[in-house]
Design an enzyme around this catalytic site. Structure first.
Site, short mmCIF file in Angstrom:
data_model
loop_
_atom_site.label_atom_id
_atom_site.label_comp_id
_atom_site.label_asym_id
_atom_site.label_seq_id
_atom_site.Cartn_x
_atom_site.Cartn_y
_atom_site.Cartn_z
CB SER A 11 -0.88 0.06 1.26
OG SER A 11 -1.75 -1.04 1.31
N GLY A 39 1.93 -0.85 3.85
CA GLY A 39 1.24 -2.13 3.66
C GLY A 39 2.00 -3.17 4.47
CB ALA A 42 5.00 -3.53 1.17
CD GLU A 138 -2.80 -4.37 5.81
OE1 GLU A 138 -3.04 -3.46 6.60
OE2 GLU A 138 -1.80 -4.36 5.05
N GLY A 214 7.86 -6.03 25.41
CA GLY A 214 8.54 -7.14 24.74
C GLY A 214 7.57 -8.15 24.16
CG ASP A 241 4.21 -4.47 9.32
OD1 ASP A 241 3.46 -5.43 9.61
OD2 ASP A 241 3.77 -3.36 8.95
CG ASN A 265 11.36 -8.20 21.51
OD1 ASN A 265 10.29 -8.08 20.93
ND2 ASN A 265 11.49 -8.84 22.64
#
Ligand code: RIB
Length: 293
Positions: A11, A39, A42, A138, A214, A241, A265
């Site tokens: 996106s 997105g 992505a 999505e 965490g 992401d 993390n």
């Protein structure tokens, strides 16, 4: 095709900064506007590429200017685009993001992402030779289910980042190797109940991300908490992401789940220091320069 396959959304993020978000029927004055690639799919692919992973983006863009910018962004970051399809007479997906009061709110318009569907006969080819597959929610859920089912049959590990969250079929949960919701998503995907119950029910599969606290998982004996790094957030968009992309990189490098979560993390913690979902994602050398794996 490359080793790590991200099958998911692409996106353009339309980001407004504002002191506060408007209520229903209200207009407020914002302070800045940015257009940046995003997105969930992505973002995960870019996070992987920046960390040195060999990654292919499988998804759809529209035949518009946003699609061109996004394709170039993948290419300049070294993400494979052989399976990034341009859909004629369709818009590239957009995410409408408000950054206000130290948090984001997002409305996604899927557009070309709704075309991420494949005939059964295509799935084996898309997955052939993959070391790991990343999925999010999505794109059409039927695609997610079909890919998870095929990957399981072919013995390929799958990370499902269940965002945006919906109640998940038990079969889909069975088919994936790792499930990475945040607390809010955990409630929605299982239909409620204490997270501890779900952590115990899905040892070494359910990885619960808890922002600055965490992440937690059950190792078959006990719940293990992997702390986040201390950092000052500028924009948390895309932190999840980055976490998922980094998790995939670490797992394909042979790290244990706990080591992989520690690595993820740290990458996610660094990513929130700059604006934009992809803007703060660290390269491998940036991670190492901080004395971090
Ligand atoms: O996870 C962050 C992403 O969610 C944003 O980049 C936006 O595109 C939304 O889909």
């Amino acid at each position: 095709m490359k080793d790590i396959r991200v099958i998911g959304s692409v996106s353009m993020d339309l980001v407004v900064e504002s002191e506060r978000r408007p209520g229903a029927g209200e207009t407020v004055i914002g302070s800045a506007f940015h257009t940046v690639p995003g997105g969930k799919g992505a973002n995960q692919a870019i996070a992987i590429a920046k960390l040195g992973g060999d990654v292919e983006m499988i998804g759809c863009i529209g035949d518009d200017a946003n699609g061109d910018i996004i394709r170039k962004n993948f290419e300049s970051n070294g993400v494979g685009t052989a399976e990034l399809r341009t859909v004629a007479n369709e818009r590239t997906g957009t995410a409408h993001i408000v950054l206000a009061e130290d948090d984001n709110s997002i409305i996604v318009v899927q557009s070309a992402n709704l075309h991420v569907t494949y005939p059964e006969a295509e799935l084996a080819r898309l997955l052939q030779g993959a070391k790991i597959v990343l999925l999010q929610l999505e794109i059409p859920i039927e695609t997610v289910k079909a890919i998870a089912r095929h990957a399981k049959r072919q013995g390929i590990p799958v990370i499902l980042n269940p965002a945006p969250a919906v109640l998940l079929d038990p079969e889909l949960i069975e088919d994936v190797t790792y499930l990475t919701p945040n607390e809010h998503e955990c409630e929605l995907i299982f239909g409620g109940g204490p997270v501890e119950k779900w952590l115990e029910a899905y040892p070494n599969k359910l990885v619960l991300t808890e922002g600055s606290r965490g992440a937690r998982f059950h190792d078959g004996t006990q719940v293990v908490t992997v702390p986040a790094i201390k950092t000052t957030p500028v924009d948390t968009t895309g932190a999840g992401d980055t976490f998922n992309g980094a998790l995939a990189v670490a797992l394909t490098e042979g790290k244990t789940l706990e080591e992989a979560i520690r690595f993820a993390n740290k990458a996610a913690g660094i990513s929130i220091r700059k604006l934009g979902a992809q803007g703060g994602m660290p390269t491998r050398s940036e991670l190492e320069a901080e004395g971090i794996e």
